[in-house]
Design a protein around this motif. Sequence first.
Motif, PDB file in Angstrom:
ATOM      1  N   PHE A  95      39.404  41.732  28.114  1.00  0.00           N
ATOM      2  CA  PHE A  95      39.881  41.368  29.449  1.00  0.00           C
ATOM      3  C   PHE A  95      41.158  42.145  29.728  1.00  0.00           C
ATOM      4  CE2 PHE A  95      37.602  37.593  27.944  1.00  0.00           C
ATOM      5  CZ  PHE A  95      36.711  37.399  28.993  1.00  0.00           C
ATOM      6  N   VAL A  96      41.201  42.811  30.872  1.00  0.00           N
ATOM      7  CA  VAL A  96      42.361  43.628  31.199  1.00  0.00           C
ATOM      8  C   VAL A  96      42.905  43.252  32.573  1.00  0.00           C
ATOM      9  CG1 VAL A  96      43.259  45.967  31.507  1.00  0.00           C
ATOM     10  CG2 VAL A  96      41.368  45.577  29.921  1.00  0.00           C
ATOM     11  N   CYS A  97      44.197  42.947  32.636  1.00  0.00           N
ATOM     12  CA  CYS A  97      44.863  42.843  33.934  1.00  0.00           C
ATOM     13  C   CYS A  97      46.206  43.560  33.806  1.00  0.00           C
ATOM     14  CB  CYS A  97      44.987  41.405  34.420  1.00  0.00           C
ATOM     15  SG  CYS A  97      46.029  40.325  33.438  1.00  0.00           S
ATOM     16  N   VAL A  98      47.024  43.491  34.811  1.00  0.00           N
ATOM     17  CA  VAL A  98      48.263  44.260  34.777  1.00  0.00           C
ATOM     18  C   VAL A  98      49.235  43.696  33.745  1.00  0.00           C
ATOM     19  CG1 VAL A  98      50.243  45.090  36.104  1.00  0.00           C
ATOM     20  CG2 VAL A  98      47.992  44.980  37.177  1.00  0.00           C
TER      21      VAL A  98
ATOM     22  N   ILE B 186      34.060  45.447  29.161  1.00  0.00           N
ATOM     23  CA  ILE B 186      35.440  45.503  29.635  1.00  0.00           C
ATOM     24  C   ILE B 186      35.480  44.852  31.013  1.00  0.00           C
ATOM     25  CG2 ILE B 186      37.379  46.996  30.275  1.00  0.00           C
ATOM     26  CD1 ILE B 186      36.296  49.027  28.197  1.00  0.00           C
ATOM     27  N   ILE B 187      36.263  43.792  31.103  1.00  0.00           N
ATOM     28  CA  ILE B 187      36.382  43.067  32.365  1.00  0.00           C
ATOM     29  C   ILE B 187      37.783  43.288  32.895  1.00  0.00           C
ATOM     30  CG2 ILE B 187      36.371  40.803  33.463  1.00  0.00           C
ATOM     31  CD1 ILE B 187      34.116  40.111  31.474  1.00  0.00           C
ATOM     32  N   THR B 188      37.846  43.938  34.051  1.00  0.00           N
ATOM     33  CA  THR B 188      39.142  44.242  34.656  1.00  0.00           C
ATOM     34  C   THR B 188      39.431  43.235  35.759  1.00  0.00           C
ATOM     35  OG1 THR B 188      38.104  45.823  36.167  1.00  0.00           O
ATOM     36  CG2 THR B 188      38.979  46.703  34.103  1.00  0.00           C
ATOM     37  N   MET B 189      40.717  42.973  35.924  1.00  0.00           N
ATOM     38  CA  MET B 189      41.169  41.983  36.903  1.00  0.00           C
ATOM     39  C   MET B 189      42.348  42.567  37.657  1.00  0.00           C
ATOM     40  SD  MET B 189      41.110  38.767  34.332  1.00  0.00           S
ATOM     41  CE  MET B 189      39.612  38.257  33.527  1.00  0.00           C
TER      42      MET B 189
ATOM     43  N   CYS C 150      43.278  50.982  34.572  1.00  0.00           N
ATOM     44  CA  CYS C 150      42.187  50.535  33.701  1.00  0.00           C
ATOM     45  C   CYS C 150      41.452  51.736  33.133  1.00  0.00           C
ATOM     46  CB  CYS C 150      41.209  49.661  34.480  1.00  0.00           C
ATOM     47  SG  CYS C 150      41.862  48.030  34.840  1.00  0.00           S
ATOM     48  N   PRO C 151      41.225  51.734  31.823  1.00  0.00           N
ATOM     49  CA  PRO C 151      40.532  52.866  31.203  1.00  0.00           C
ATOM     50  C   PRO C 151      39.048  52.828  31.508  1.00  0.00           C
ATOM     51  CG  PRO C 151      40.842  51.146  29.605  1.00  0.00           C
ATOM     52  CD  PRO C 151      41.509  50.671  30.869  1.00  0.00           C
ATOM     53  N   VAL C 152      38.438  53.998  31.595  1.00  0.00           N
ATOM     54  CA  VAL C 152      36.999  54.067  31.816  1.00  0.00           C
ATOM     55  C   VAL C 152      36.387  54.884  30.686  1.00  0.00           C
ATOM     56  CG1 VAL C 152      35.176  54.883  33.348  1.00  0.00           C
ATOM     57  CG2 VAL C 152      37.241  53.860  34.313  1.00  0.00           C
ATOM     58  N   PHE C 153      35.467  54.263  29.981  1.00  0.00           N
ATOM     59  CA  PHE C 153      34.743  54.949  28.919  1.00  0.00           C
ATOM     60  C   PHE C 153      33.267  54.951  29.266  1.00  0.00           C
ATOM     61  CE2 PHE C 153      38.538  53.759  26.592  1.00  0.00           C
ATOM     62  CZ  PHE C 153      38.763  54.899  25.821  1.00  0.00           C
ATOM     63  N   PRO C 154      32.608  56.077  29.110  1.00  0.00           N
ATOM     64  CA  PRO C 154      31.170  56.118  29.375  1.00  0.00           C
ATOM     65  C   PRO C 154      30.416  55.183  28.436  1.00  0.00           C
ATOM     66  CG  PRO C 154      32.043  58.324  28.849  1.00  0.00           C
ATOM     67  CD  PRO C 154      33.152  57.339  28.655  1.00  0.00           C
ATOM     68  N   GLY C 155      29.375  54.574  28.937  1.00  0.00           N
ATOM     69  CA  GLY C 155      28.522  53.741  28.097  1.00  0.00           C
ATOM     70  C   GLY C 155      29.007  52.322  27.908  1.00  0.00           C
ATOM     71  N   LYS C 156      30.132  51.970  28.510  1.00  0.00           N
ATOM     72  CA  LYS C 156      30.621  50.589  28.410  1.00  0.00           C
ATOM     73  C   LYS C 156      30.101  49.800  29.597  1.00  0.00           C
ATOM     74  CE  LYS C 156      33.269  51.476  24.910  1.00  0.00           C
ATOM     75  NZ  LYS C 156      32.806  51.060  23.598  1.00  0.00           N
ATOM     76  N   ARG C 157      29.974  48.520  29.393  1.00  0.00           N
ATOM     77  CA  ARG C 157      29.647  47.640  30.515  1.00  0.00           C
ATOM     78  C   ARG C 157      30.963  47.213  31.162  1.00  0.00           C
ATOM     79  NH1 ARG C 157      26.705  41.749  30.127  1.00  0.00           N
ATOM     80  NH2 ARG C 157      27.509  40.959  32.113  1.00  0.00           N
ATOM     81  N   TYR C 158      31.069  47.462  32.451  1.00  0.00           N
ATOM     82  CA  TYR C 158      32.285  47.101  33.189  1.00  0.00           C
ATOM     83  C   TYR C 158      31.988  46.039  34.222  1.00  0.00           C
ATOM     84  CZ  TYR C 158      34.899  50.997  31.338  1.00  0.00           C
ATOM     85  OH  TYR C 158      35.549  51.836  30.491  1.00  0.00           O
ATOM     86  N   GLU C 159      32.917  45.125  34.370  1.00  0.00           N
ATOM     87  CA  GLU C 159      32.889  44.198  35.493  1.00  0.00           C
ATOM     88  C   GLU C 159      34.303  44.139  36.035  1.00  0.00           C
ATOM     89  OE1 GLU C 159      31.189  40.325  34.859  1.00  0.00           O
ATOM     90  OE2 GLU C 159      29.557  41.133  33.641  1.00  0.00           O
ATOM     91  N   ASP C 160      34.441  44.169  37.343  1.00  0.00           N
ATOM     92  CA  ASP C 160      35.757  43.998  37.939  1.00  0.00           C
ATOM     93  C   ASP C 160      35.751  42.659  38.644  1.00  0.00           C
ATOM     94  OD1 ASP C 160      38.413  44.808  38.597  1.00  0.00           O
ATOM     95  OD2 ASP C 160      37.721  45.168  40.637  1.00  0.00           O
ATOM     96  N   TRP C 161      36.557  41.753  38.143  1.00  0.00           N
ATOM     97  CA  TRP C 161      36.634  40.413  38.722  1.00  0.00           C
ATOM     98  C   TRP C 161      37.793  40.355  39.692  1.00  0.00           C
ATOM     99  CZ3 TRP C 161      35.920  36.637  33.963  1.00  0.00           C
ATOM    100  CH2 TRP C 161      34.628  36.809  33.438  1.00  0.00           C
ATOM    101  N   LYS C 162      37.474  40.124  40.966  1.00  0.00           N
ATOM    102  CA  LYS C 162      38.520  40.001  41.984  1.00  0.00           C
ATOM    103  C   LYS C 162      39.040  38.571  41.933  1.00  0.00           C
ATOM    104  CE  LYS C 162      37.575  44.065  43.988  1.00  0.00           C
ATOM    105  NZ  LYS C 162      38.032  45.135  43.126  1.00  0.00           N
ATOM    106  N   LEU C 163      40.202  38.415  41.339  1.00  0.00           N
ATOM    107  CA  LEU C 163      40.806  37.093  41.186  1.00  0.00           C
ATOM    108  C   LEU C 163      42.226  37.149  41.709  1.00  0.00           C
ATOM    109  CD1 LEU C 163      39.704  36.517  37.505  1.00  0.00           C
ATOM    110  CD2 LEU C 163      38.902  35.156  39.427  1.00  0.00           C
ATOM    111  N   GLU C 164      42.657  36.074  42.313  1.00  0.00           N
ATOM    112  CA  GLU C 164      44.033  35.995  42.768  1.00  0.00           C
ATOM    113  C   GLU C 164      44.969  36.076  41.567  1.00  0.00           C
ATOM    114  OE1 GLU C 164      46.735  33.025  45.507  1.00  0.00           O
ATOM    115  OE2 GLU C 164      44.587  32.686  45.383  1.00  0.00           O
ATOM    116  N   ASP C 165      46.081  36.773  41.729  1.00  0.00           N
ATOM    117  CA  ASP C 165      47.056  36.898  40.651  1.00  0.00           C
ATOM    118  C   ASP C 165      47.903  35.630  40.591  1.00  0.00           C
ATOM    119  OD1 ASP C 165      48.974  37.585  38.810  1.00  0.00           O
ATOM    120  OD2 ASP C 165      49.465  39.506  39.736  1.00  0.00           O
TER     121      ASP C 165
END
Length: 136
Positions: free
Chosen positions: A10-13, A81-84, A90-105
């Motif tokens: 899980f990645v956020c700022v 890799i779930i980005t928020m 946010c790093p991008v690697f080929p072959g990874k499953r990515y989801e970007d969750w739009k969540l209030e900070d």
Amino acid sequence: MNHAKPTVLFVCVHNAGRSQMAAGWLRHLAGDTVEVRSAGSAPAETINPAAVEAMKEVGIDITDQTPIKLTWDAARESDVIITMGCGDACPVFPGKRYEDWKLEDPAGKGVDAVRPIRDEIKTRIEVLLADLIPAS
């Protein structure tokens, strides 16, 4: 048959609120079936006290978590890799499953404002977990 555990990052700022709550939910709901990591592109000094309080209300203790800096290795070694909201950091690697969750900070908000974010994260974690570990 592959017995390796899926790894979710899980990645956020700041790695102090959303990603810590998500990691807490996934650890709580998945037990040891999933390896859970979280990191921030610009980590805060400490975890958000309102996030800690909101999670404590549902019986999950995240007080021992510390915001950590996202590393390329952590991202490269993760399956999902779930980005928020970390944007271009946010790093991008080929072959990874990515989801970007739009969540209030939740930064700077009180526990009343953090509860709905916590609950939305739980719902998303349940969906993710059902997908990662199909019921046998």
